[in-house]
Design a protein around this motif. Structure first.
Motif, PDB file in Angstrom:
ATOM      1  N   MET A   1       8.952 -25.089  26.190  1.00  0.00           N
ATOM      2  CA  MET A   1       9.833 -26.124  26.702  1.00  0.00           C
ATOM      3  C   MET A   1       9.987 -25.913  28.211  1.00  0.00           C
ATOM      4  N   ARG A   2      10.086 -27.041  28.930  1.00  0.00           N
ATOM      5  CA  ARG A   2      10.281 -26.969  30.379  1.00  0.00           C
ATOM      6  C   ARG A   2      11.057 -28.204  30.832  1.00  0.00           C
ATOM      7  N   ILE A   3      11.639 -28.119  31.990  1.00  0.00           N
ATOM      8  CA  ILE A   3      12.367 -29.269  32.532  1.00  0.00           C
ATOM      9  C   ILE A   3      11.353 -30.247  33.113  1.00  0.00           C
ATOM     10  N   HIS A   4      11.459 -31.489  32.689  1.00  0.00           N
ATOM     11  CA  HIS A   4      10.568 -32.538  33.191  1.00  0.00           C
ATOM     12  C   HIS A   4      11.317 -33.516  34.093  1.00  0.00           C
ATOM     13  N   LEU A   5      12.553 -33.856  33.690  1.00  0.00           N
ATOM     14  CA  LEU A   5      13.320 -34.867  34.413  1.00  0.00           C
ATOM     15  C   LEU A   5      14.788 -34.469  34.430  1.00  0.00           C
ATOM     16  N   THR A   6      15.389 -34.580  35.579  1.00  0.00           N
ATOM     17  CA  THR A   6      16.830 -34.428  35.708  1.00  0.00           C
ATOM     18  C   THR A   6      17.309 -35.568  36.585  1.00  0.00           C
ATOM     19  N   SER A   7      18.602 -35.807  36.615  1.00  0.00           N
ATOM     20  CA  SER A   7      19.058 -36.970  37.368  1.00  0.00           C
ATOM     21  C   SER A   7      20.228 -36.629  38.265  1.00  0.00           C
ATOM     22  N   VAL A   8      20.411 -37.474  39.248  1.00  0.00           N
ATOM     23  CA  VAL A   8      21.566 -37.446  40.128  1.00  0.00           C
ATOM     24  C   VAL A   8      22.054 -38.891  40.220  1.00  0.00           C
ATOM     25  N   PHE A   9      23.365 -39.079  40.053  1.00  0.00           N
ATOM     26  CA  PHE A   9      23.927 -40.427  40.126  1.00  0.00           C
ATOM     27  C   PHE A   9      24.057 -40.842  41.586  1.00  0.00           C
ATOM     28  N   VAL A  10      23.625 -42.070  41.896  1.00  0.00           N
ATOM     29  CA  VAL A  10      23.662 -42.561  43.273  1.00  0.00           C
ATOM     30  C   VAL A  10      24.338 -43.923  43.331  1.00  0.00           C
ATOM     31  N   ASP A  11      25.057 -44.169  44.430  1.00  0.00           N
ATOM     32  CA  ASP A  11      25.762 -45.434  44.625  1.00  0.00           C
ATOM     33  C   ASP A  11      24.811 -46.596  44.885  1.00  0.00           C
ATOM     34  N   ASP A  12      23.705 -46.312  45.535  1.00  0.00           N
ATOM     35  CA  ASP A  12      22.778 -47.355  45.980  1.00  0.00           C
ATOM     36  C   ASP A  12      21.371 -46.781  45.857  1.00  0.00           C
ATOM     37  N   GLN A  13      20.591 -47.285  44.913  1.00  0.00           N
ATOM     38  CA  GLN A  13      19.262 -46.726  44.688  1.00  0.00           C
ATOM     39  C   GLN A  13      18.349 -46.851  45.900  1.00  0.00           C
ATOM     40  N   GLU A  14      18.394 -47.964  46.604  1.00  0.00           N
ATOM     41  CA  GLU A  14      17.515 -48.145  47.765  1.00  0.00           C
ATOM     42  C   GLU A  14      17.871 -47.152  48.866  1.00  0.00           C
ATOM     43  N   LYS A  15      19.165 -47.011  49.137  1.00  0.00           N
ATOM     44  CA  LYS A  15      19.624 -46.053  50.147  1.00  0.00           C
ATOM     45  C   LYS A  15      19.252 -44.629  49.726  1.00  0.00           C
ATOM     46  N   ALA A  16      19.445 -44.325  48.449  1.00  0.00           N
ATOM     47  CA  ALA A  16      19.096 -43.002  47.941  1.00  0.00           C
ATOM     48  C   ALA A  16      17.591 -42.759  48.060  1.00  0.00           C
ATOM     49  N   HIS A  17      16.797 -43.769  47.707  1.00  0.00           N
ATOM     50  CA  HIS A  17      15.341 -43.629  47.798  1.00  0.00           C
ATOM     51  C   HIS A  17      14.920 -43.315  49.231  1.00  0.00           C
TER      52      HIS A  17
END
Length: 129
Positions: A1-17
């Motif tokens: 088993m390994r980590i493939h995906l983790t997330s961070v919550f963002v207010d604005d996806q475009e700004k975060a990108h």
């Protein structure tokens, strides 16, 4: 088993990108429209294809109070490893990134904490040795 995906919550996806790619240096891995202006938007390190970070919309009502509490207590949402913390800190400050904690030696690790401009504190870490 390994980590493939983790997330961070963002207010604005475009700004975060923009921040996570242009400023931090990650690369876009997946960008799929989901409707209502939301996307399945992941980024990853250029040197590591295995782990992806999902820039998750923060619309769920539980996210705001949770993130506000973390930020108020100075707790990072996640941590990224760097090879040279002081050089990375200098580079990011030069790009206008605000740090809530400058590079600080903590025994076997040195850490710094930055504001990702999207509602989160992010910790950078360099292991000693």
């Amino acid at each position: 088993m390994r980590i493939h995906l983790t997330s961070v919550f963002v207010d604005d996806q475009e700004k975060a990108h923009d921040f996570y790619t242009r400023v931090l240096g990650f690369e876009t891995r997946t960008d799929i429209p989901l409707g209502d202006g939301n996307r399945w938007l992941t980024v990853g390190a250029p040197v590591d294809d295995a782990v992806q970070l999902l820039l998750e919309p923060s619309a769920h009502p539980a996210v705001g109070p949770f993130r506000d509490a973390l930020v108020a207590d100075g707790i990072p949402a996640t941590q990224f490893a760097v090879d040279d913390l002081r050089a990375e800190h200098e580079r990011l400050v030069g790009l206008g990134v605000e740090f809530t904690m400058p590079p600080t030696d903590m025994g076997p690790v040195s850490i710094a904490v930055l504001d990702d401009t999207c509602g989160n504190l992010i910790q950078l870490a360099q292991m000693a040795g």
